[in-house]
Design a protein around this motif. Structure first.
Motif, PDB file in Angstrom:
ATOM      1  N   TYR A 141       0.824  -1.211   0.000  1.00  0.00           N
ATOM      2  CA  TYR A 141       0.000   0.000   0.000  1.00  0.00           C
ATOM      3  C   TYR A 141       0.862   1.268   0.000  1.00  0.00           C
ATOM      4  O   TYR A 141       0.512   2.259  -0.638  1.00  0.00           O
ATOM      5  N   ILE A 142       1.977   1.218   0.719  1.00  0.00           N
ATOM      6  CA  ILE A 142       2.863   2.383   0.723  1.00  0.00           C
ATOM      7  C   ILE A 142       3.378   2.656  -0.692  1.00  0.00           C
ATOM      8  O   ILE A 142       3.379   3.809  -1.163  1.00  0.00           O
ATOM      9  N   ASN A 143       3.812   1.617  -1.379  1.00  0.00           N
ATOM     10  CA  ASN A 143       4.333   1.803  -2.742  1.00  0.00           C
ATOM     11  C   ASN A 143       3.240   2.326  -3.674  1.00  0.00           C
ATOM     12  O   ASN A 143       3.505   3.204  -4.518  1.00  0.00           O
ATOM     13  N   THR A 188       0.491   7.185  -6.410  1.00  0.00           N
ATOM     14  CA  THR A 188      -0.773   7.885  -6.683  1.00  0.00           C
ATOM     15  C   THR A 188      -0.999   9.083  -5.778  1.00  0.00           C
ATOM     16  O   THR A 188      -2.089   9.659  -5.762  1.00  0.00           O
ATOM     17  N   LEU A 189       0.010   9.499  -5.015  1.00  0.00           N
ATOM     18  CA  LEU A 189      -0.164  10.583  -4.040  1.00  0.00           C
ATOM     19  C   LEU A 189      -0.562  11.891  -4.717  1.00  0.00           C
ATOM     20  O   LEU A 189       0.055  12.318  -5.687  1.00  0.00           O
ATOM     21  N   ASN A 190      -1.597  12.517  -4.159  1.00  0.00           N
ATOM     22  CA  ASN A 190      -2.000  13.870  -4.571  1.00  0.00           C
ATOM     23  C   ASN A 190      -1.814  14.781  -3.368  1.00  0.00           C
ATOM     24  O   ASN A 190      -2.602  14.731  -2.418  1.00  0.00           O
ATOM     25  N   PRO A 191      -0.791  15.629  -3.371  1.00  0.00           N
ATOM     26  CA  PRO A 191      -0.510  16.477  -2.198  1.00  0.00           C
ATOM     27  C   PRO A 191      -1.676  17.375  -1.807  1.00  0.00           C
ATOM     28  O   PRO A 191      -1.772  17.790  -0.645  1.00  0.00           O
ATOM     29  N   GLU A 192      -2.558  17.665  -2.748  1.00  0.00           N
ATOM     30  CA  GLU A 192      -3.687  18.543  -2.458  1.00  0.00           C
ATOM     31  C   GLU A 192      -4.852  17.817  -1.813  1.00  0.00           C
ATOM     32  O   GLU A 192      -5.764  18.459  -1.282  1.00  0.00           O
ATOM     33  N   ALA A 193      -4.838  16.484  -1.854  1.00  0.00           N
ATOM     34  CA  ALA A 193      -5.985  15.731  -1.328  1.00  0.00           C
ATOM     35  C   ALA A 193      -5.525  14.433  -0.674  1.00  0.00           C
ATOM     36  O   ALA A 193      -5.736  13.334  -1.208  1.00  0.00           O
ATOM     37  N   TYR A 201      -0.640  11.175   4.589  1.00  0.00           N
ATOM     38  CA  TYR A 201      -0.135  12.229   5.470  1.00  0.00           C
ATOM     39  C   TYR A 201       1.322  11.971   5.854  1.00  0.00           C
ATOM     40  O   TYR A 201       2.121  12.902   5.971  1.00  0.00           O
ATOM     41  N   PHE A 202       1.680  10.705   6.059  1.00  0.00           N
ATOM     42  CA  PHE A 202       3.077  10.385   6.368  1.00  0.00           C
ATOM     43  C   PHE A 202       3.981  10.708   5.183  1.00  0.00           C
ATOM     44  O   PHE A 202       5.070  11.275   5.350  1.00  0.00           O
ATOM     45  N   LEU A 203       3.548  10.349   3.989  1.00  0.00           N
ATOM     46  CA  LEU A 203       4.365  10.619   2.803  1.00  0.00           C
ATOM     47  C   LEU A 203       4.611  12.118   2.630  1.00  0.00           C
ATOM     48  O   LEU A 203       5.721  12.545   2.278  1.00  0.00           O
ATOM     49  N   LEU A 204       3.584  12.919   2.884  1.00  0.00           N
ATOM     50  CA  LEU A 204       3.743  14.369   2.780  1.00  0.00           C
ATOM     51  C   LEU A 204       4.701  14.896   3.842  1.00  0.00           C
ATOM     52  O   LEU A 204       5.511  15.799   3.578  1.00  0.00           O
ATOM     53  N   LYS A 205       4.613  14.336   5.053  1.00  0.00           N
ATOM     54  CA  LYS A 205       5.503  14.773   6.136  1.00  0.00           C
ATOM     55  C   LYS A 205       6.946  14.376   5.828  1.00  0.00           C
ATOM     56  O   LYS A 205       7.889  15.152   6.078  1.00  0.00           O
ATOM     57  N   ILE A 206       7.147  13.183   5.306  1.00  0.00           N
ATOM     58  CA  ILE A 206       8.501  12.735   4.954  1.00  0.00           C
ATOM     59  C   ILE A 206       9.108  13.664   3.908  1.00  0.00           C
ATOM     60  O   ILE A 206      10.289  14.029   3.989  1.00  0.00           O
ATOM     61  N   LYS A 207       8.301  14.053   2.925  1.00  0.00           N
ATOM     62  CA  LYS A 207       8.774  14.982   1.892  1.00  0.00           C
ATOM     63  C   LYS A 207       9.138  16.327   2.507  1.00  0.00           C
ATOM     64  O   LYS A 207      10.148  16.955   2.132  1.00  0.00           O
ATOM     65  N   GLU A 208       8.379  16.753   3.490  1.00  0.00           N
ATOM     66  CA  GLU A 208       8.603  18.062   4.124  1.00  0.00           C
ATOM     67  C   GLU A 208       9.926  18.122   4.874  1.00  0.00           C
ATOM     68  O   GLU A 208      10.578  19.168   4.919  1.00  0.00           O
ATOM     69  N   VAL A 209      10.352  17.001   5.495  1.00  0.00           N
ATOM     70  CA  VAL A 209      11.541  17.019   6.354  1.00  0.00           C
ATOM     71  C   VAL A 209      12.733  16.304   5.715  1.00  0.00           C
ATOM     72  O   VAL A 209      13.733  16.051   6.397  1.00  0.00           O
ATOM     73  N   GLU A 210      12.642  15.973   4.434  1.00  0.00           N
ATOM     74  CA  GLU A 210      13.699  15.173   3.814  1.00  0.00           C
ATOM     75  C   GLU A 210      15.057  15.883   3.808  1.00  0.00           C
ATOM     76  O   GLU A 210      16.100  15.221   3.708  1.00  0.00           O
ATOM     77  N   HIS A 211      15.066  17.208   3.938  1.00  0.00           N
ATOM     78  CA  HIS A 211      16.332  17.947   3.948  1.00  0.00           C
ATOM     79  C   HIS A 211      17.029  17.868   5.303  1.00  0.00           C
ATOM     80  O   HIS A 211      18.213  18.216   5.414  1.00  0.00           O
ATOM     81  N   ASP A 261      10.754   6.353   6.054  1.00  0.00           N
ATOM     82  CA  ASP A 261      10.032   5.121   5.741  1.00  0.00           C
ATOM     83  C   ASP A 261       9.936   4.196   6.948  1.00  0.00           C
ATOM     84  O   ASP A 261       8.934   3.491   7.128  1.00  0.00           O
ATOM     85  N   TYR A 262      10.987   4.189   7.809  1.00  0.00           N
ATOM     86  CA  TYR A 262      10.965   3.328   8.993  1.00  0.00           C
ATOM     87  C   TYR A 262       9.847   3.749   9.956  1.00  0.00           C
ATOM     88  O   TYR A 262       9.096   2.906  10.469  1.00  0.00           O
ATOM     89  N   SER A 263       9.759   5.052  10.220  1.00  0.00           N
ATOM     90  CA  SER A 263       8.739   5.514  11.170  1.00  0.00           C
ATOM     91  C   SER A 263       7.339   5.341  10.598  1.00  0.00           C
ATOM     92  O   SER A 263       6.395   5.023  11.322  1.00  0.00           O
ATOM     93  N   MET A 264       7.177   5.550   9.290  1.00  0.00           N
ATOM     94  CA  MET A 264       5.873   5.338   8.665  1.00  0.00           C
ATOM     95  C   MET A 264       5.461   3.873   8.772  1.00  0.00           C
ATOM     96  O   MET A 264       4.313   3.565   9.113  1.00  0.00           O
ATOM     97  N   MET A 265       6.394   2.974   8.492  1.00  0.00           N
ATOM     98  CA  MET A 265       6.090   1.552   8.581  1.00  0.00           C
ATOM     99  C   MET A 265       5.766   1.155  10.019  1.00  0.00           C
ATOM    100  O   MET A 265       4.786   0.445  10.287  1.00  0.00           O
ATOM    101  N   ALA A 266       6.577   1.618  10.972  1.00  0.00           N
ATOM    102  CA  ALA A 266       6.377   1.256  12.377  1.00  0.00           C
ATOM    103  C   ALA A 266       5.029   1.744  12.887  1.00  0.00           C
ATOM    104  O   ALA A 266       4.302   1.016  13.559  1.00  0.00           O
ATOM    105  N   ALA A 267       4.689   2.992  12.564  1.00  0.00           N
ATOM    106  CA  ALA A 267       3.418   3.547  13.027  1.00  0.00           C
ATOM    107  C   ALA A 267       2.233   2.823  12.400  1.00  0.00           C
ATOM    108  O   ALA A 267       1.255   2.508  13.082  1.00  0.00           O
ATOM    109  N   THR A 268       2.316   2.525  11.109  1.00  0.00           N
ATOM    110  CA  THR A 268       1.206   1.874  10.418  1.00  0.00           C
ATOM    111  C   THR A 268       0.995   0.457  10.924  1.00  0.00           C
ATOM    112  O   THR A 268      -0.137   0.048  11.219  1.00  0.00           O
TER     113      THR A 268
END
Length: 495
Positions: free
Chosen positions: A247-249, A254-259, A266-276, A284-291
Motif C-alpha cells: 500500500y505504501i508503494n 498515486t499521491l496527490n498532495p492537495e488531497a 499524510y506520512f508521505l507528505l511529512k517525509i517529503k517536508e523534512v527530507e532535507h 520510511d521506517y517511522s511510517m512503517m512502524a506507526a502503520t
C-alpha cells in the motif's frame, strides 16, 4: 596445575567478582526503592516477571506490600504501582516524569527505534494523532465509515441463521476493515482470504509481544544477533510489514498532495517536508512502524473486546433486554444508533463501559520509565527506573468501585439514571502514553455493539451454562478464542 588451568580459573574468578560487584552496586543504587520479594543474585524475581500470571502474582504482592513494590528483571528493578491513587499520581500528576520508556529490544529491533514506543516517540505520536484527526477521527467521516461497516457486520451475523457460531472472525473483520480504511483506504469482503490471513497474522503478532521467546530476547538482547532467531521472532511482524509495503508503494505512485486520503498519505507528505533534515524523525521506517503498530493495536484488542462483550451479554439476558429497549425507544427502528444518540442512551453507554472494566483486557500496559530522578510517595526513583502500572488494580479498586467483583452497570449511572464518567476507568491507560487509538476504539464499541443489539438477540448455545462476571473474566482468553453464541434476529418494534 598447568599454567593454562590456573589462568582459566583466575579469569573465571575475575568474571564472577565483576558480576558480584556489579550486582552489589546495582542494589546500592536502588536501595531507596519500595520493598518487594527478595531477588536472587543475577536472576532477579523470575516468578513475578512471568506475565502469563500477571494478575494473580501482582495482586498477591500488592496485598503484602501495598500500593508500591519492586520486582526484579535480572539485575534491573521494576517498580509496580497498584490502586487508583498511586497510578493516578504517577501517570497524571507526574505525567511528564513517568512518560519515558525503557528500551524494549523486541519493539526497537524491527523498526530500528523509529516506532511510537521508541526513543523518538514524542514527534511521531503527536503527528500520528493529528493525522488521525485529519482523516476524520472523532468526526462524522469516521462515524459514517463505522456505520457502513455495521451493515456488513449485521449481514454476516444474519447469515448464521441463529445457529451457534464464533463471532470473533466477523468482529475482527469489521474492526480490521475500519482500521484499514483509516490507514490505507482499503475495504475487504468478510470472506476474503486476504483479510483472514491479515487478521491471523495480526493476532499472532500481538500475542508474540508477551511470548516466552520475546520475553527471553528482552532480557538477553544479544540473542537477537544470533543467526535466524530474529527471523523466527519477527515472522508475524515481517508479514505485516510486507502487507503494508504494498500500500505504501501504491500510495507513493498515486499521491496527490492537495488531497491526502489516509494516514499513509499524510506520512508521505511529512517525509517529503523534512527530507532535507539530518536524521529526521519521519522516514520510511517511522511510517512503517506507526502503520503496523496501529494496524495491530487497532484491530486485535478491539475485536477481542467486542467478542467478550457479546458473550457477556448472552450470559446477562436481562441487561441485554434493557439495552435493546433503550435503543428501540431512541431510534424507533428508523435508523442505526448514532454517536449523537449516546447521551440519550445512558444505560447502553454504562453497560459498554462496565463490560470493558470487567474484561480488563490489558492488565498492564507497556513498561514506563522515569525520565529523571524523582521523590515519589516516600521513595527515591532514580532516572531510568522501570515502572509498571497495574491497571487491574485500578479497575477493581474497592475504594473506587462499589462492587468491583460484580458486573454492575450502575457503576456508571448516577441517581437519576444518567451516565457518569468514573476517574478510575482506565482500560486504555492514562497520561501522555494513553492509547493513541482510544477515541476510535470507543466509537467502534458503541456503534458496532448498539447496531448489533438493535437487530439481534444474543443467546447462549443450547446446553451452555450461564456464568457470572468473575468466572467470565477468569476465563476470558478461552472465551475470546473459542466461545460461541447464537445471534437470533429480532422482530423490531414499529413506530
Amino acid at each position: 596445575m598447568e599454567f593454562s588451568a590456573i589462568l582459566a580459573l583466575l579469569v573465571t574468578l575475575l568474571i564472577t567478582l565483576h558480576f558480584i560487584i556489579s550486582w552489589w552496586r546495582q542494589h546500592r543504587r536502588y536501595k531507596s526503592l519500595p520493598p518487594g520479594p527478595t531477588p536472587l543474585p543475577f536472576l532477579g524475581t523470575p516468578k513475578y516477571m512471568d506475565f502469563r500470571y500477571t494478575v494473580i502474582n501482582l495482586t498477591k504482592l500488592s496485598q503484602k506490600y501495598g500500593s508500591m513494590f519492586t520486582i526484579w528483571k535480572l539485575t534491573e528493578p521494576v517498580v509496580v504501582l497498584c490502586g487508583y491513587e498511586a497510578v493516578r499520581d504517577a501517570l497524571l500528576n507526574h505525567a511528564e516524569v513517568f512518560s519515558a520508556r525503557p528500551i524494549i529490544p523486541t519493539l526497537q529491533t524491527p523498526n530500528k527505534g523509529y516506532g511510537i514506543s521508541g526513543q523518538r516517540w514524542r514527534p511521531l505520536r503527536r503527528f500520528t494523532i493529528a493525522s488521525l484527526r485529519n482523516v476524520g477521527m472523532g468526526k462524522k467521516t469516521i462515524e459514517s465509515r463505522v456505520q457502513e461497516e455495521t451493515v456488513y457486520l449485521n449481514q454476516a451475523a444474519a447469515e448464521t441463521e441463529g445457529k451457534p457460531f464464533n463471532p470473533l472472525l466477523i468482529m475482527a473483520s469489521a474492526v480490521g476493515n475500519i482500521i484499514s480504511s483509516v490507514l490505507f483506504g482499503e475495504h475487504f469482503e468478510y470472506k476474503d482470504p486476504k483479510l483472514h490471513e491479515l487478521m491471523s497474522y495480526t493476532s499472532r503478532h500481538v500475542k508474540n509481544l508477551t511470548s516466552a521467546l520475546h520475553m527471553l530476547c528482552n532480557v538477553f538482547p544479544f540473542l537477537l544477533k544470533l543467526p535466524l532467531l530474529p527471523k523466527i521472532a519477527f515472522k508475524e511482524n515481517s508479514y505485516l510489514e510486507n502487507f503494508v509495503r504494498v500500500y505504501i508503494n501504491e500510495h507513493k505512485r498515486t499521491l496527490n498532495p492537495e488531497a491526502p486520503r489516509d494516514l499513509i498519505d499524510y506520512f508521505l507528505l511529512k517525509i517529503k517536508e523534512v527530507e532535507h533534515e539530518k536524521d529526521p524523525d519521519f522516514c520510511d521506517y517511522s511510517m512503517m512502524a506507526a502503520t503496523v503498530g496501529l494496524l495491530a493495536a487497532g484491530s486485535e484488542t478491539t475485536a477481542n473486546t467486542l467478542k467478550f462483550c457479546l458473550i457477556l451479554l448472552a450470559h446477562y439476558p436481562d441487561v441485554q433486554a434493557k439495552v435493546q429497549q433503550e435503543i428501540d425507544e431512541v431510534t424507533q427502528s428508523l435508523h442505526l444508533p448514532r454517536l449523537e444518540n449516546r447521551p440519550q442512551l445512558p444505560y447502553t453507554n454504562a453497560v459498554i463501559h462496565e463490560m470493558q472494566r470487567v474484561l480488563d483486557l490489558a492488565p498492564v500496559p507497556l513498561f514506563h520509565a522515569v525520565a529523571k530522578d524523582i521523590e515519589f510517595r516516600g521513595y527515591t526513583l532514580p532516572k531510568g527506573t522501570i515502572i509498571l502500572p497495574f491497571l487491574t488494580s485500578v479497575l477493581n479498586d474497592p475504594s473506587q468501585w462499589e462492587t468491583p467483583e460484580q458486573f454492575n452497570p450502575g457503576h456508571f449511572l448516577d441517581e437519576q439514571g444518567q451516565f457518569r464518567n468514573r476517574v478510575a476507568f482506565m482500560p486504555f491507560s492514562a497520561g501522555k502514553r494513553i492509547c493513541a487509538g482510544e477515541n476510535l476504539a470507543r466509537m467502534e464499541l458503541f456503534l458496532l455493539l448498539s447496531a448489533m443489539l438493535q437487530k439481534f438477540t444474543l443467546k447462549l448455545p443450547p446446553g451452555t451454562e450461564r456464568r457470572d462476571a468473575k468466572w467470565l473474566n477468569a476465563n476470558k482468553h478461552d472465551i475470546i478464542s473459542d466461545a460461541q453464541l447464537c445471534a437470533v434476529p429480532r422482530a423490531l418494534p414499529t413506530k
